[in-house]
Design an enzyme around this catalytic site. Structure first.
Site, PDB file in Angstrom:
ATOM      1  N   ASN A   1      18.610   2.406 -13.134  1.00  0.00           N
ATOM      2  CA  ASN A   1      18.756   3.821 -13.451  1.00  0.00           C
ATOM      3  C   ASN A   1      20.168   4.273 -13.079  1.00  0.00           C
ATOM      4  O   ASN A   1      21.018   3.463 -12.688  1.00  0.00           O
ATOM      5  CB  ASN A   1      17.666   4.658 -12.765  1.00  0.00           C
ATOM      6  CG  ASN A   1      17.740   4.602 -11.243  1.00  0.00           C
ATOM      7  OD1 ASN A   1      18.795   4.346 -10.653  1.00  0.00           O
ATOM      8  ND2 ASN A   1      16.608   4.841 -10.591  1.00  0.00           N
TER       9      ASN A   1
ATOM     10  N   ASN B   1       2.677  -3.231  -9.611  1.00  0.00           N
ATOM     11  CA  ASN B   1       2.605  -2.165 -10.618  1.00  0.00           C
ATOM     12  C   ASN B   1       3.000  -2.685 -11.996  1.00  0.00           C
ATOM     13  O   ASN B   1       2.347  -2.386 -13.009  1.00  0.00           O
ATOM     14  CB  ASN B   1       3.531  -1.010 -10.245  1.00  0.00           C
ATOM     15  CG  ASN B   1       3.121  -0.308  -8.975  1.00  0.00           C
ATOM     16  OD1 ASN B   1       1.991  -0.435  -8.510  1.00  0.00           O
ATOM     17  ND2 ASN B   1       4.052   0.426  -8.391  1.00  0.00           N
TER      18      ASN B   1
ATOM     19  N   GLY C   1       9.141   4.392 -13.514  1.00  0.00           N
ATOM     20  CA  GLY C   1      10.019   3.243 -13.703  1.00  0.00           C
ATOM     21  C   GLY C   1       9.243   1.955 -13.898  1.00  0.00           C
ATOM     22  O   GLY C   1       9.621   1.102 -14.726  1.00  0.00           O
ATOM     23  N   ASP C   2       8.140   1.790 -13.176  1.00  0.00           N
ATOM     24  CA  ASP C   2       7.338   0.576 -13.324  1.00  0.00           C
ATOM     25  C   ASP C   2       6.608   0.556 -14.660  1.00  0.00           C
ATOM     26  O   ASP C   2       6.468  -0.499 -15.284  1.00  0.00           O
ATOM     27  CB  ASP C   2       6.345   0.455 -12.169  1.00  0.00           C
ATOM     28  CG  ASP C   2       7.044   0.227 -10.839  1.00  0.00           C
ATOM     29  OD1 ASP C   2       8.163  -0.315 -10.838  1.00  0.00           O
ATOM     30  OD2 ASP C   2       6.480   0.607  -9.797  1.00  0.00           O
TER      31      ASP C   2
ATOM     32  N   ALA D   1       0.850  -1.176   0.000  1.00  0.00           N
ATOM     33  CA  ALA D   1       0.000   0.000   0.000  1.00  0.00           C
ATOM     34  C   ALA D   1       0.891   1.233   0.000  1.00  0.00           C
ATOM     35  O   ALA D   1       1.830   1.332   0.791  1.00  0.00           O
ATOM     36  CB  ALA D   1      -0.907   0.000   1.224  1.00  0.00           C
TER      37      ALA D   1
ATOM     38  N   GLU E   1      12.368  -5.597  -4.403  1.00  0.00           N
ATOM     39  CA  GLU E   1      11.780  -5.259  -3.109  1.00  0.00           C
ATOM     40  C   GLU E   1      11.443  -6.520  -2.319  1.00  0.00           C
ATOM     41  O   GLU E   1      10.766  -6.440  -1.288  1.00  0.00           O
ATOM     42  CB  GLU E   1      10.503  -4.425  -3.315  1.00  0.00           C
ATOM     43  CG  GLU E   1      10.774  -2.995  -3.741  1.00  0.00           C
ATOM     44  CD  GLU E   1       9.503  -2.218  -4.017  1.00  0.00           C
ATOM     45  OE1 GLU E   1       9.524  -0.988  -3.882  1.00  0.00           O
ATOM     46  OE2 GLU E   1       8.481  -2.818  -4.395  1.00  0.00           O
TER      47      GLU E   1
END
Length: 305
Positions: free
Chosen positions: A182, A42, A250-251, A11, A138
């Site tokens: 990145n 995402n 990015g996603d 979330a 993640e």
């Protein structure tokens, strides 16, 4: 086009602030919003909106955030049969967004810390059936490694989005077919000191040499660099009007890249499409609302891919 995604759900609790506070400072005048996030979710939603058949592996808590996630995936057409439910709470990310659109994010992983190799093994059939496996970081390194190894064993192309960046074990580098850091993440992956002095072209070449993969270095408003074989190709940025929020860019880029690679595009063409997705995302507030559909990207590019 079939895509398997191994990554995070969380979330997102977002505060839009006049500026980021310094240590010990309390600011007022912010506005609050909450919504779904996590790189894996995402990217899965982004790929589904672009026409892919998407299966997702992540971990949730048995809480309202977790139940909202499952409802979201049903609505977006993301298959979540293998998503794990744990006793720990669903991941939460706290996001500060400045007027410029720049963001700062802190994450409490919760249930994601329990995503391990056993869950990946249960997801093996989805990985084997996919054209591309997308992995983000993640999640625990055990799950990242298991996903990459399973894809290699089953002959599925791998795309690693190394965010948040951390050093990789030497045994994992050869398992990567496409890598998309990145400018901040690339030096971390390579184990470089902050004052390394390398140019962007040096960085993307070093990633190519380390992995043997297609290395894509994303550079925000400066576009991207693609290293493969003995060449480095610069992809210009897709035009953007007003930047509202960079959080989901990015996603959106990763999802679109995976979709076009799964469709058989050359990396250069796939990156151009992905850049258009990222450019669309920064013009819309929030993360999931900013992920473009196939029709929206066709309108932006001027023709369907």
């Amino acid at each position: 086009m079939k895509i398997a995604v191994v990554g995070s759900y969380g979330a997102g609790l977002t505060m839009r602030v006049p500026r980021s506070p310094v240590a010990g400072e309390t600011l007022s005048g912010g506005t609050f919003d909450s919504g779904p996030g996590g790189k894996g979710s995402n990217q899965a939603i982004g790929a589904a909106r672009l026409g892919a058949d998407v299966a997702l592996l992540t971990a949730l808590g048995d809480d309202d955030f977790g139940r909202a996630a499952r409802a979201l995936w049903r609505a977006e057409g993301v298959r979540a049969d293998h998503v794990v439910t744990t006793a720990a709470p669903t991941m939460v990310g706290f996001i500060l967004v400045e007027p410029s659109g720049e963001n700062r994010i802190v994450i409490a992983p919760g249930a994601l810390d329990e995503l391990g190799a056993d869950a990946v093994e249960a997801f093996r059939g989805e990985i084997a059936a996919a054209d591309v496996l997308v992995v983000s970081m993640e999640i625990p390194e055990e799950a990242v490694a298991a996903a990459l190894r399973t894809a290699r064993a089953t002959g599925t192309r791998t795309l690693l989005n190394p965010a948040p960046a951390r050093p990789l074990g030497d045994d994992l580098w050869p398992l990567i077919d496409v890598i998309t850091p990145n400018q901040t993440e690339a030096p971390v992956l390579l184990g470089l000191d902050p004052g390394h002095g390398l140019t962007d072209e040096d960085l993307v070449r070093a990633l190519r040499e380390r992995t043997g993969a297609v290395a894509v270095l994303t550079r925000g408003g400066a576009g991207a660099l693609i290293a493969r074989e003995d060449t480095v190709t610069a992809t210009p940025p897709s035009p953007v009007g007003s930047v509202v929020d960079t959080t989901g860019a990015g996603d959106a880029f990763t999802a679109a890249l995976a979709v076009r690679l799964a469709a058989g595009d050359a990396p250069e063409r796939a990156v151009r499409y992905a850049a258009a997705a990222g450019a669309h995302a920064v013009t819309v507030a929030g993360v999931v609302p900013a992920l473009p559909t196939r029709d929206q990207l066709a309108a932006r590019i001027g023709t369907a891919p």
